[in-house]
Design a protein around this motif. Structure first.
Motif, PDB file in Angstrom:
ATOM      1  N   GLU A  24       0.823  -1.209   0.000  1.00 37.28           N
ATOM      2  CA  GLU A  24       0.000   0.000   0.000  1.00 37.28           C
ATOM      3  C   GLU A  24       0.856   1.256   0.000  1.00 37.28           C
ATOM      4  O   GLU A  24       0.564   2.224  -0.707  1.00 37.28           O
ATOM      5  N   SER A  25       1.932   1.239   0.795  1.00 34.23           N
ATOM      6  CA  SER A  25       2.836   2.389   0.805  1.00 34.23           C
ATOM      7  C   SER A  25       3.541   2.539  -0.542  1.00 34.23           C
ATOM      8  O   SER A  25       3.766   3.657  -1.017  1.00 34.23           O
ATOM      9  N   ILE A  26       3.874   1.430  -1.163  1.00 38.73           N
ATOM     10  CA  ILE A  26       4.542   1.473  -2.471  1.00 38.73           C
ATOM     11  C   ILE A  26       3.619   2.094  -3.515  1.00 38.73           C
ATOM     12  O   ILE A  26       4.031   2.964  -4.304  1.00 38.73           O
ATOM     13  N   CYS A  27       2.358   1.676  -3.537  1.00 38.55           N
ATOM     14  CA  CYS A  27       1.415   2.232  -4.517  1.00 38.55           C
ATOM     15  C   CYS A  27       1.176   3.722  -4.269  1.00 38.55           C
ATOM     16  O   CYS A  27       1.037   4.494  -5.224  1.00 38.55           O
ATOM     17  N   SER A  28       1.154   4.133  -3.010  1.00 39.26           N
ATOM     18  CA  SER A  28       1.008   5.561  -2.703  1.00 39.26           C
ATOM     19  C   SER A  28       2.227   6.348  -3.163  1.00 39.26           C
ATOM     20  O   SER A  28       2.112   7.468  -3.683  1.00 39.26           O
ATOM     21  N   THR A  29       3.425   5.745  -2.999  1.00 37.52           N
ATOM     22  CA  THR A  29       4.654   6.394  -3.452  1.00 37.52           C
ATOM     23  C   THR A  29       4.680   6.532  -4.965  1.00 37.52           C
ATOM     24  O   THR A  29       5.105   7.559  -5.512  1.00 37.52           O
ATOM     25  N   ILE A  30       4.227   5.486  -5.668  1.00 30.87           N
ATOM     26  CA  ILE A  30       4.168   5.540  -7.133  1.00 30.87           C
ATOM     27  C   ILE A  30       3.234   6.652  -7.585  1.00 30.87           C
ATOM     28  O   ILE A  30       3.527   7.413  -8.513  1.00 30.87           O
ATOM     29  N   GLU A  31       2.087   6.794  -6.901  1.00 34.61           N
ATOM     30  CA  GLU A  31       1.111   7.803  -7.294  1.00 34.61           C
ATOM     31  C   GLU A  31       1.606   9.215  -7.010  1.00 34.61           C
ATOM     32  O   GLU A  31       1.302  10.153  -7.764  1.00 34.61           O
ATOM     33  N   SER A  32       2.391   9.376  -5.947  1.00 36.98           N
ATOM     34  CA  SER A  32       2.886  10.719  -5.608  1.00 36.98           C
ATOM     35  C   SER A  32       4.115  11.105  -6.430  1.00 36.98           C
ATOM     36  O   SER A  32       4.279  12.266  -6.812  1.00 36.98           O
ATOM     37  N   SER A  33       5.002  10.155  -6.724  1.00 35.94           N
ATOM     38  CA  SER A  33       6.228  10.474  -7.469  1.00 35.94           C
ATOM     39  C   SER A  33       6.048  10.389  -8.974  1.00 35.94           C
ATOM     40  O   SER A  33       6.804  11.012  -9.725  1.00 35.94           O
ATOM     41  N   MET A  34       5.075   9.601  -9.447  1.00 36.99           N
ATOM     42  CA  MET A  34       4.757   9.465 -10.867  1.00 36.99           C
ATOM     43  C   MET A  34       5.980   9.180 -11.725  1.00 36.99           C
ATOM     44  O   MET A  34       6.333   9.944 -12.641  1.00 36.99           O
ATOM     45  N   PRO A  35       6.680   8.050 -11.509  1.00 35.61           N
ATOM     46  CA  PRO A  35       7.781   7.676 -12.410  1.00 35.61           C
ATOM     47  C   PRO A  35       7.227   7.178 -13.741  1.00 35.61           C
ATOM     48  O   PRO A  35       6.033   6.858 -13.858  1.00 35.61           O
ATOM     49  N   ASP A  36       8.085   7.102 -14.737  1.00 40.97           N
ATOM     50  CA  ASP A  36       7.651   6.606 -16.039  1.00 40.97           C
ATOM     51  C   ASP A  36       7.547   5.087 -16.056  1.00 40.97           C
ATOM     52  O   ASP A  36       6.694   4.529 -16.742  1.00 40.97           O
ATOM     53  N   ILE A  37       8.437   4.405 -15.323  1.00 41.36           N
ATOM     54  CA  ILE A  37       8.485   2.942 -15.303  1.00 41.36           C
ATOM     55  C   ILE A  37       8.753   2.490 -13.875  1.00 41.36           C
ATOM     56  O   ILE A  37       9.532   3.126 -13.153  1.00 41.36           O
ATOM     57  N   VAL A  38       8.130   1.362 -13.471  1.00 45.46           N
ATOM     58  CA  VAL A  38       8.303   0.813 -12.132  1.00 45.46           C
ATOM     59  C   VAL A  38       8.742  -0.635 -12.251  1.00 45.46           C
ATOM     60  O   VAL A  38       8.244  -1.383 -13.096  1.00 45.46           O
ATOM     61  N   ILE A  39       9.683  -1.033 -11.381  1.00 50.35           N
ATOM     62  CA  ILE A  39      10.157  -2.412 -11.312  1.00 50.35           C
ATOM     63  C   ILE A  39       9.956  -2.913  -9.888  1.00 50.35           C
ATOM     64  O   ILE A  39      10.412  -2.283  -8.937  1.00 50.35           O
ATOM     65  N   ILE A  40       9.258  -4.047  -9.729  1.00 56.27           N
ATOM     66  CA  ILE A  40       8.996  -4.658  -8.429  1.00 56.27           C
ATOM     67  C   ILE A  40       9.776  -5.962  -8.350  1.00 56.27           C
ATOM     68  O   ILE A  40       9.561  -6.880  -9.150  1.00 56.27           O
ATOM     69  N   ASP A  41      10.664  -6.083  -7.379  1.00 52.27           N
ATOM     70  CA  ASP A  41      11.526  -7.258  -7.243  1.00 52.27           C
ATOM     71  C   ASP A  41      11.530  -7.714  -5.770  1.00 52.27           C
ATOM     72  O   ASP A  41      12.229  -7.128  -4.946  1.00 52.27           O
ATOM     73  N   SER A  42      10.756  -8.697  -5.421  1.00 50.85           N
ATOM     74  CA  SER A  42       9.891  -9.533  -6.208  1.00 50.85           C
ATOM     75  C   SER A  42       8.504  -9.552  -5.576  1.00 50.85           C
ATOM     76  O   SER A  42       8.324  -9.085  -4.459  1.00 50.85           O
ATOM     77  N   ILE A  43       7.527 -10.130  -6.271  1.00 55.85           N
ATOM     78  CA  ILE A  43       6.153 -10.112  -5.793  1.00 55.85           C
ATOM     79  C   ILE A  43       5.992 -10.993  -4.563  1.00 55.85           C
ATOM     80  O   ILE A  43       5.105 -10.754  -3.726  1.00 55.85           O
ATOM     81  N   GLN A  44       6.841 -12.024  -4.391  1.00 54.74           N
ATOM     82  CA  GLN A  44       6.717 -12.925  -3.244  1.00 54.74           C
ATOM     83  C   GLN A  44       7.142 -12.269  -1.930  1.00 54.74           C
ATOM     84  O   GLN A  44       6.883 -12.823  -0.867  1.00 54.74           O
ATOM     85  N   THR A  45       7.814 -11.116  -1.998  1.00 54.52           N
ATOM     86  CA  THR A  45       8.232 -10.428  -0.774  1.00 54.52           C
ATOM     87  C   THR A  45       7.279  -9.307  -0.382  1.00 54.52           C
ATOM     88  O   THR A  45       7.441  -8.719   0.689  1.00 54.52           O
ATOM     89  N   MET A  46       6.294  -9.007  -1.218  1.00 55.91           N
ATOM     90  CA  MET A  46       5.367  -7.921  -0.931  1.00 55.91           C
ATOM     91  C   MET A  46       4.329  -8.360   0.112  1.00 55.91           C
ATOM     92  O   MET A  46       3.936  -9.526   0.165  1.00 55.91           O
ATOM     93  N   ASN A  47       3.867  -7.385   0.916  1.00 52.58           N
ATOM     94  CA  ASN A  47       2.968  -7.684   2.021  1.00 52.58           C
ATOM     95  C   ASN A  47       1.833  -6.657   2.079  1.00 52.58           C
ATOM     96  O   ASN A  47       2.064  -5.456   1.985  1.00 52.58           O
ATOM     97  N   HIS A  48       0.609  -7.156   2.195  1.00 52.11           N
ATOM     98  CA  HIS A  48      -0.585  -6.317   2.378  1.00 52.11           C
ATOM     99  C   HIS A  48      -0.997  -6.443   3.837  1.00 52.11           C
ATOM    100  O   HIS A  48      -1.377  -7.527   4.285  1.00 52.11           O
ATOM    101  N   HIS A  49      -0.954  -5.333   4.588  1.00 54.80           N
ATOM    102  CA  HIS A  49      -1.123  -5.418   6.031  1.00 54.80           C
ATOM    103  C   HIS A  49      -2.544  -5.808   6.437  1.00 54.80           C
ATOM    104  O   HIS A  49      -2.767  -6.249   7.572  1.00 54.80           O
TER     105      HIS A  49
END
Length: 468
Positions: free
Chosen positions: A158-183
């Protein structure tokens, strides 16, 4: 108010059940159910809010003619082999899943493309496995020096998606999906529910902001991407890295692509400085090929629109066991058994007391029926201990009656063989229809059955012996 609910989720297919079962009713696997708690919102919406939601959605409906298409709809990654597999480049707003075994090159290729993309675009690299200092060390090894690459070490989705929306980069890389956590989900990272919900949240972020997202996915012991199969349905493209750990060559293959063909492959070589693209796979697969050795023949297969030459090696030798061994590497075992049976029945060869070993050089997989004729010629050569001339190439499908059946993309195969210096092409006689043999420097021989193919090989050998 929020209320927690206990569910049991299959770790193999994502099937949900209200009680624990030893065997999944959906996929049939045993002992795959994991207990998880899902937090749901029990507050009911008023009729007014429902009408508002319906009105807001109706305002967003558009006809096909009202939707515009930008000419700059794809990003070029700077690696032509990756662009080929993606269908011409990275599509804006798409979400691409890259899977493969540990150490095969998933994170390496994503960090390498940042050097080229960083010239005109901003990239946000988010890692849940490494610290930013570790990523910096890897970037120095790969000589990635762009100033447009921004690093973040976090696993809170959730914090990552908020950061993406506020910083608005052109491309995003997530490494890796198995380490991500939804609280809001009471299960450990990497579980079925976590992977599914995190992927779903990244998908909504990518579509909403029109930002392409690369996601790295781990694989399980069976070689499939770890997590529920529904995760692969959510993303727009699924790419797999293939290759043996002890070999330096890697093959990137698309198993799903909403914006391009799934038949294209990219070939890479793993070096100390990272992955190097191999623009001429045929030359790579034929390098070091032995000359005047029995049991070898070259085949030409099609990977999408690309013809690739691969060397087929066969060793048929006297068996020391009561039941002869049959071993294949890079070739289908059942198809090998069929070809051996056809050669015994239709060509008079005998393999009953012989061990047979088939190998496709370079770790490549020959899974197209057009490779049947090359395997048959290599088997014939090994049994009789007579080499197939090094300038001969063969491709065609073998039927149970011993006939050589027609194949597609014959002109492309002949051009590739001609480019690599082959002088004789043996192919199905039916494939000569609509083909002008005089338009090629390569000598083209059409055959109708395996006996004619063996006769053509023997005739060419006699010609070379007489000339020598």
């Amino acid at each position: 108010m929020a209320k927690s609910k206990t569910l049991f989720v299959c770790s193999n297919c994502g099937f949900e059940s209200s009680k624990w079962n030893g065997r999944c009713n959906n996929c049939g696997e045993w002992n795959t159910f994991e207990e998880t708690e899902v937090v749901s919102d029990t507050r009911s919406s008023s009729s007014f809010s429902k009408q508002q939601a319906a009105r807001s959605l109706s305002d967003k409906i558009s006809t096909l003619s009202q939707i515009g298409t930008d000419t700059d709809v794809r990003y070029q990654t700077g690696i032509s082999e990756l662009d080929r597999v993606l269908g011409g480049g990275l599509v804006k707003g798409s979400i691409v899943l890259i899977g493969g075994e540990p150490g095969i090159g998933k994170s390496t290729i994503l960090l390498q493309i940042c050097q080229y993309l960083g010239n005109n675009h901003s990239i946000l690299y988010i890692s849940g496995e490494e610290s930013v200092r570790q990523i910096k060390l890897r970037a120095d090894r790969l000589k990635v020096t762009t100033e447009s690459l921004y690093l973040l070490s976090s696993n809170d989705v959730e914090s990552i998606c908020s950061t993406i929306e506020s910083s608005m980069p052109d491309i995003v890389i997530i490494d890796s999906i198995q380490t991500m956590n939804h609280h809001q989900i009471n299960s450990s990272p990497g579980s079925v529910t976590q992977v599914r919900e995190c992927t779903n949240l990244f998908m909504h972020t990518a579509k909403k902001l029109d930002i392409p997202i690369f996601i790295v996915g781990h694989v399980n012991k069976d070689g499939a991407i770890a997590g529920p199969k529904v995760m692969e349905h959510i993303v727009d493209a699924v790419l797999y890295f293939e290759g043996e750990r002890h070999l330096s060559y890697r093959i990137l293959r698309a198993v799903k692509n909403r914006f391009g063909s799934t038949n294209e492959i990219g070939v890479f070589e793993m070096l100390d400085t990272g992955l190097r693209q191999v623009e001429n796979p045929s030359e790579m697969l034929l390098s070091g090929r032995p000359l005047n050795v029995s049991g070898t023949c070259v085949a030409c297969i099609m990977e999408g629109s690309r013809p690739i030459l691969a060397e087929v090696q066969v060793l048929a030798t006297k068996s020391g066991f009561a039941s002869p061994r049959r071993v294949t590497t890079g070739f289908d075992y059942n198809r090998m058994a069929m070809i051996v049976a056809v050669l015994e029945k239709r060509a008079g060869l005998f393999f009953g007391t012989l061990d047979i070993y088939i190998n496709i050089v370079g770790g490549f997989k020959l899974d197209e029926p057009a490779g049947d004729l090359s395997v048959a010629l290599a088997l014939h050569s090994s049994v009789l201990d007579k080499p197939v001339h090094e300038k001969i190439i063969a491709f065609g499908e073998i039927g149970l009656g011993g006939e050589i059946r027609s194949i597609s993309h014959v002109a492309n195969r002949i051009r590739e063989a001609e480019r690599m210096g082959f002088e004789v092409c043996i192919l199905p006689k039916q494939s000569l229809k609509g083909l002008n043999p005089s338009g090629y420097k390569t000598r083209i021989i059409g055959v109708s059955n395996i006996k004619q193919a063996f006769a053509a090989i023997n005739a060419i050998s006699k010609e070379n012996d007489s000339q020598g």
